[in-house]
Design an enzyme around this catalytic site. Structure first.
Site, PDB file in Angstrom:
ATOM      1  N   GLY A  44     -94.285  35.391 -66.250  1.00 24.56           N
ATOM      2  CA  GLY A  44     -92.941  35.926 -66.429  1.00 24.56           C
ATOM      3  C   GLY A  44     -92.068  35.476 -65.270  1.00 24.56           C
ATOM      4  O   GLY A  44     -92.566  35.233 -64.163  1.00 24.56           O
ATOM      5  N   GLN A  49     -84.801  35.540 -59.781  1.00 25.44           N
ATOM      6  CA  GLN A  49     -85.816  34.844 -58.988  1.00 25.44           C
ATOM      7  C   GLN A  49     -85.478  33.376 -58.780  1.00 25.44           C
ATOM      8  O   GLN A  49     -86.053  32.720 -57.911  1.00 25.44           O
ATOM      9  CB  GLN A  49     -87.197  34.961 -59.652  1.00 25.44           C
ATOM     10  N   CYS A  92     -96.421  38.663 -58.105  1.00 27.58           N
ATOM     11  CA  CYS A  92     -95.026  38.309 -58.365  1.00 27.58           C
ATOM     12  C   CYS A  92     -94.791  36.927 -57.776  1.00 27.58           C
ATOM     13  O   CYS A  92     -95.189  36.672 -56.641  1.00 27.58           O
ATOM     14  CB  CYS A  92     -94.096  39.334 -57.724  1.00 27.58           C
ATOM     15  N   LEU A  93     -94.161  36.044 -58.543  1.00 30.28           N
ATOM     16  CA  LEU A  93     -93.916  34.688 -58.052  1.00 30.28           C
ATOM     17  C   LEU A  93     -93.008  34.694 -56.824  1.00 30.28           C
ATOM     18  O   LEU A  93     -92.996  33.727 -56.070  1.00 30.28           O
ATOM     19  CB  LEU A  93     -93.304  33.823 -59.163  1.00 30.28           C
ATOM     20  N   HIS A 134     -92.095  44.668 -65.461  1.00 26.02           N
ATOM     21  CA  HIS A 134     -92.000  43.979 -64.170  1.00 26.02           C
ATOM     22  C   HIS A 134     -90.742  43.097 -64.127  1.00 26.02           C
ATOM     23  O   HIS A 134     -89.968  43.145 -63.167  1.00 26.02           O
ATOM     24  CB  HIS A 134     -93.268  43.132 -63.954  1.00 26.02           C
ATOM     25  N   GLU A 135     -90.538  42.310 -65.192  1.00 20.84           N
ATOM     26  CA  GLU A 135     -89.382  41.411 -65.213  1.00 20.84           C
ATOM     27  C   GLU A 135     -88.076  42.198 -65.322  1.00 20.84           C
ATOM     28  O   GLU A 135     -87.063  41.839 -64.710  1.00 20.84           O
ATOM     29  CB  GLU A 135     -89.500  40.405 -66.366  1.00 20.84           C
ATOM     30  N   HIS A 138     -86.807  43.315 -62.060  1.00 22.91           N
ATOM     31  CA  HIS A 138     -86.082  42.289 -61.297  1.00 22.91           C
ATOM     32  C   HIS A 138     -84.590  42.309 -61.632  1.00 22.91           C
ATOM     33  O   HIS A 138     -83.754  42.060 -60.765  1.00 22.91           O
ATOM     34  CB  HIS A 138     -86.633  40.894 -61.624  1.00 22.91           C
TER      35      HIS A 138
HETATM   36 ZN    ZN Z   1     -91.827  39.401 -60.068  1.00 19.53          ZN
END
Ligand code: ZN
Length: 166
Positions: A44, A49, A92-93, A134-135, A138
């Site tokens: 995701g 991000q 998380c990226l 989660h997304e 953000h």
């Molecule tokens: Zn994340």
């Protein structure tokens, strides 16, 4: 295809609530975000991000199992969250190298628009529900650290900063 640079915590853009997508064409952005997500590799990725403060995320919760199902989620609204929750490790990226245990609803109902302008209103369960929450966080400027109790948050942030050259 374009792989975009992914912002890492504590970039202030990751703490900024995003604005709704309007009439602008976000197709190329969404495609680039999918390329970036697959390249990372992740399941995701939210627009903030990659530095775009718009309410848009992409996800594909099954591609790592060999069944790609890319999903482009524009202006999502979580309309219901189950009382039933589960706690599990999340990466998380934007917080590379760190995994934290986060508690989330096991089922949600989410409405969104896709890249063709079609409206969706679906119940998500299992990993898709976790990933979407989660997304979605953000888009509200919330990262996994923000969902931890203060002592766990301090420990996770210290572990993260200790491994990052800053
Ligand atoms: Zn994340």
């Amino acid at each position: 295809m374009a792989v975009l640079p992914i912002l890492t915590w504590p970039d202030p853009r990751l703490a900024t609530p995003c604005l709704p997508v309007g009439d602008e064409d976000v197709m190329q952005l969404a495609i680039d975000m999918l390329d970036t997500m697959y390249n990372a590799p992740g399941r995701g990725l939210a627009a903030p991000q990659v530095g775009v403060l718009k309410r848009l995320f992409v996800m594909d919760v099954t591609w790592k199992e060999g069944a790609p199902a890319p999903c482009i989620v524009i202006n999502p609204q979580i309309r219901w969250r189950s009382d039933d929750t589960a706690t599990g490790p999340e990466g998380c990226l934007s917080i590379p190298g760190i995994s934290t245990d986060i508690t989330r609803a096991t089922q949600i109902r989410m409405a969104w628009t896709d890249q063709h302008g079609r409206a969706h209103d679906e119940t998500l369960t299992g990993f898709a529900a976790i990933c979407a929450q989660h997304e979605y966080d953000h888009l509200d400027g919330i990262v996994t650290f923000d969902r931890l109790a203060p002592d766990l948050r301090a420990a996770a942030q210290t572990a993260y900063l200790d491994q990052s050259p800053t």
